[in-house]
Motif scaffolding. Structure first.
Motif, PDB file in Angstrom:
ATOM      1  N   LYS A 107       0.819  -1.216   0.000  1.00  0.00           N
ATOM      2  CA  LYS A 107       0.000   0.000   0.000  1.00  0.00           C
ATOM      3  C   LYS A 107       0.856   1.270   0.000  1.00  0.00           C
ATOM      4  CE  LYS A 107      -4.299  -1.697   2.032  1.00  0.00           C
ATOM      5  NZ  LYS A 107      -5.338  -1.465   3.064  1.00  0.00           N
ATOM      6  N   LEU A 108       2.165   1.092   0.165  1.00  0.00           N
ATOM      7  CA  LEU A 108       3.071   2.233   0.191  1.00  0.00           C
ATOM      8  C   LEU A 108       3.506   2.610  -1.221  1.00  0.00           C
ATOM      9  CD1 LEU A 108       5.415   1.036   3.088  1.00  0.00           C
ATOM     10  CD2 LEU A 108       3.553   2.703   3.266  1.00  0.00           C
ATOM     11  N   PRO A 109       3.972   3.836  -1.424  1.00  0.00           N
ATOM     12  CA  PRO A 109       4.618   4.166  -2.699  1.00  0.00           C
ATOM     13  C   PRO A 109       5.803   3.229  -2.934  1.00  0.00           C
ATOM     14  CG  PRO A 109       4.178   6.145  -1.424  1.00  0.00           C
ATOM     15  CD  PRO A 109       3.887   4.983  -0.515  1.00  0.00           C
ATOM     16  N   LEU A 110       6.166   3.025  -4.192  1.00  0.00           N
ATOM     17  CA  LEU A 110       7.191   2.051  -4.546  1.00  0.00           C
ATOM     18  C   LEU A 110       8.482   2.263  -3.757  1.00  0.00           C
ATOM     19  CD1 LEU A 110       8.158  -0.288  -6.318  1.00  0.00           C
ATOM     20  CD2 LEU A 110       8.786   1.405  -8.066  1.00  0.00           C
ATOM     21  N   GLU A 111       8.960   3.496  -3.693  1.00  0.00           N
ATOM     22  CA  GLU A 111      10.224   3.763  -2.998  1.00  0.00           C
ATOM     23  C   GLU A 111      10.148   3.396  -1.521  1.00  0.00           C
ATOM     24  OE1 GLU A 111       8.637   5.825  -4.963  1.00  0.00           O
ATOM     25  OE2 GLU A 111       9.983   6.006  -6.692  1.00  0.00           O
ATOM     26  N   GLU A 112       9.015   3.679  -0.879  1.00  0.00           N
ATOM     27  CA  GLU A 112       8.854   3.347   0.540  1.00  0.00           C
ATOM     28  C   GLU A 112       8.734   1.843   0.744  1.00  0.00           C
ATOM     29  OE1 GLU A 112       5.865   5.625   2.586  1.00  0.00           O
ATOM     30  OE2 GLU A 112       6.285   7.414   1.383  1.00  0.00           O
ATOM     31  N   ASN A 113       8.077   1.166  -0.164  1.00  0.00           N
ATOM     32  CA  ASN A 113       7.975  -0.295  -0.108  1.00  0.00           C
ATOM     33  C   ASN A 113       9.367  -0.918  -0.199  1.00  0.00           C
ATOM     34  OD1 ASN A 113       7.140  -2.966  -0.213  1.00  0.00           O
ATOM     35  ND2 ASN A 113       5.850  -2.715  -2.021  1.00  0.00           N
ATOM     36  N   ILE A 114      10.184  -0.425  -1.123  1.00  0.00           N
ATOM     37  CA  ILE A 114      11.548  -0.927  -1.276  1.00  0.00           C
ATOM     38  C   ILE A 114      12.356  -0.668  -0.008  1.00  0.00           C
ATOM     39  CG2 ILE A 114      13.736  -0.547  -2.501  1.00  0.00           C
ATOM     40  CD1 ILE A 114      12.032  -0.032  -5.039  1.00  0.00           C
TER      41      ILE A 114
END
Length: 284
Positions: A107-114
């Motif tokens: 559910k996070l933006p891609l950069e935060e998920n990474i």
């Protein structure tokens, strides 16, 4: 044998072109059923604990029951956190002998998920614990986690390639048309998307929300690179139906063993059926 890491089980499956079943547990009888079914089929197996299972049974109880079942088993058993929601919870699983964790930052933006995924990898990989992550949102509801149809987004192949390049996960859960819970109709999987993701990434791919997906679709997904298939709803359906039948047929019965025993056996049967479908029978 002792609990094992999920990573090697999935690498073996990837090489052998089959999938390992990951089955959710909620109580002692289901833990017993999962491992008994794997023993009967001579298959590796993954026991999963979701948010709801941890809240209901307690992480210590789930870990202790699964660890005991694995020690008495002759097949490899991994204990996996399903849809982990925080770094703190991951650390709790580490303290309680989990050999694999999923950090769900979908559910996070891609950069935060990474970034979140890499934080988990840095903490647990030195301990030999494998890490699954998720990219894209899988619709439906599983315990405390709900994704509406509007929110449910299929995994973008280019993002999957970037994600795996920047976060060296052991497995990647993708969204290609499955959903958690019971389906209202027959799900249609996006096999073209799966093929493109497989072309771009080389880590084992995970299919969540697989209960209710037609057998032929599951087999095709496995042929296209899925190495781990999650099953929860089918287990609940079999367990509850068998227990309910005893209560309907014998309304005066007060011995819980007379209800939970048949429920356990029904669960063994459905899990054995799934293991054969996934092609992991005899692979232990």
């Amino acid at each position: 044998m002792s609990l094992v890491s999920m990573a090697q089980l999935l690498l073996d499956a990837q090489q052998g072109q089959y999938a390992v079943g990951a089955f959710n547990c909620n109580n002692m009888e289901i833990v017993q059923a999962i491992v008994s079914a794997a023993e009967a089929e001579k298959s590796p197996v993954i026991v999963q604990a979701s948010q709801g299972a941890i809240k209901y049974a307690g992480i210590e109880y789930i870990a202790a029951m699964t660890r005991l079942a694995a020690e008495q088993a002759s097949v490899p058993v991994a204990l996996h956190l399903d849809h982990g929601t925080s770094f703190v919870q991951i650390m709790s699983c580490v303290r309680n002998s989990f050999t694999s964790v999923m950090i769900d930052g979908s559910k996070l933006p891609l950069e935060e998920n990474i970034a979140l995924t890499n934080k988990v990898i840095e903490a647990v990989r030195p301990l030999g614990i494998s890490v699954e992550a998720e990219l894209g949102k899988i619709g439906g509801t599983e315990d405390d986690i709900t994704v509406s149809e509007k929110e449910a987004l299929f995994t973008d192949p280019a993002e999957a390639e970037r994600f795996v390049s920047e976060a060296k996960v052991d497995a990647l859960a993708i969204a290609i048309g499955t959903a958690h819970g019971q389906y209202k109709g027959v799900p249609e999987l996006d096999f073209q998307r799966l093929t493109e993701i497989r072309r771009r990434v080389n880590v084992p791919i995970v299919l969540h929300g697989s209960s209710g997906v037609p057998d032929e679709a599951i087999q095709k997904a496995i042929s296209l690179g899925v190495c781990k298939v999650n099953i929860d709803t089918n287990i609940r359906e079999a367990f509850v139906a068998a227990a309910r039948k005893v209560m309907v047929d014998h309304p005066q019965e007060i011995d819980p063993r007379k209800m939970l025993g048949p429920a356990r056996e029904a669960t063994v049967a459905i899990i054995r059926e799934k293991i054969r479908l996934f092609g992991s029978s005899g692979k232990a």
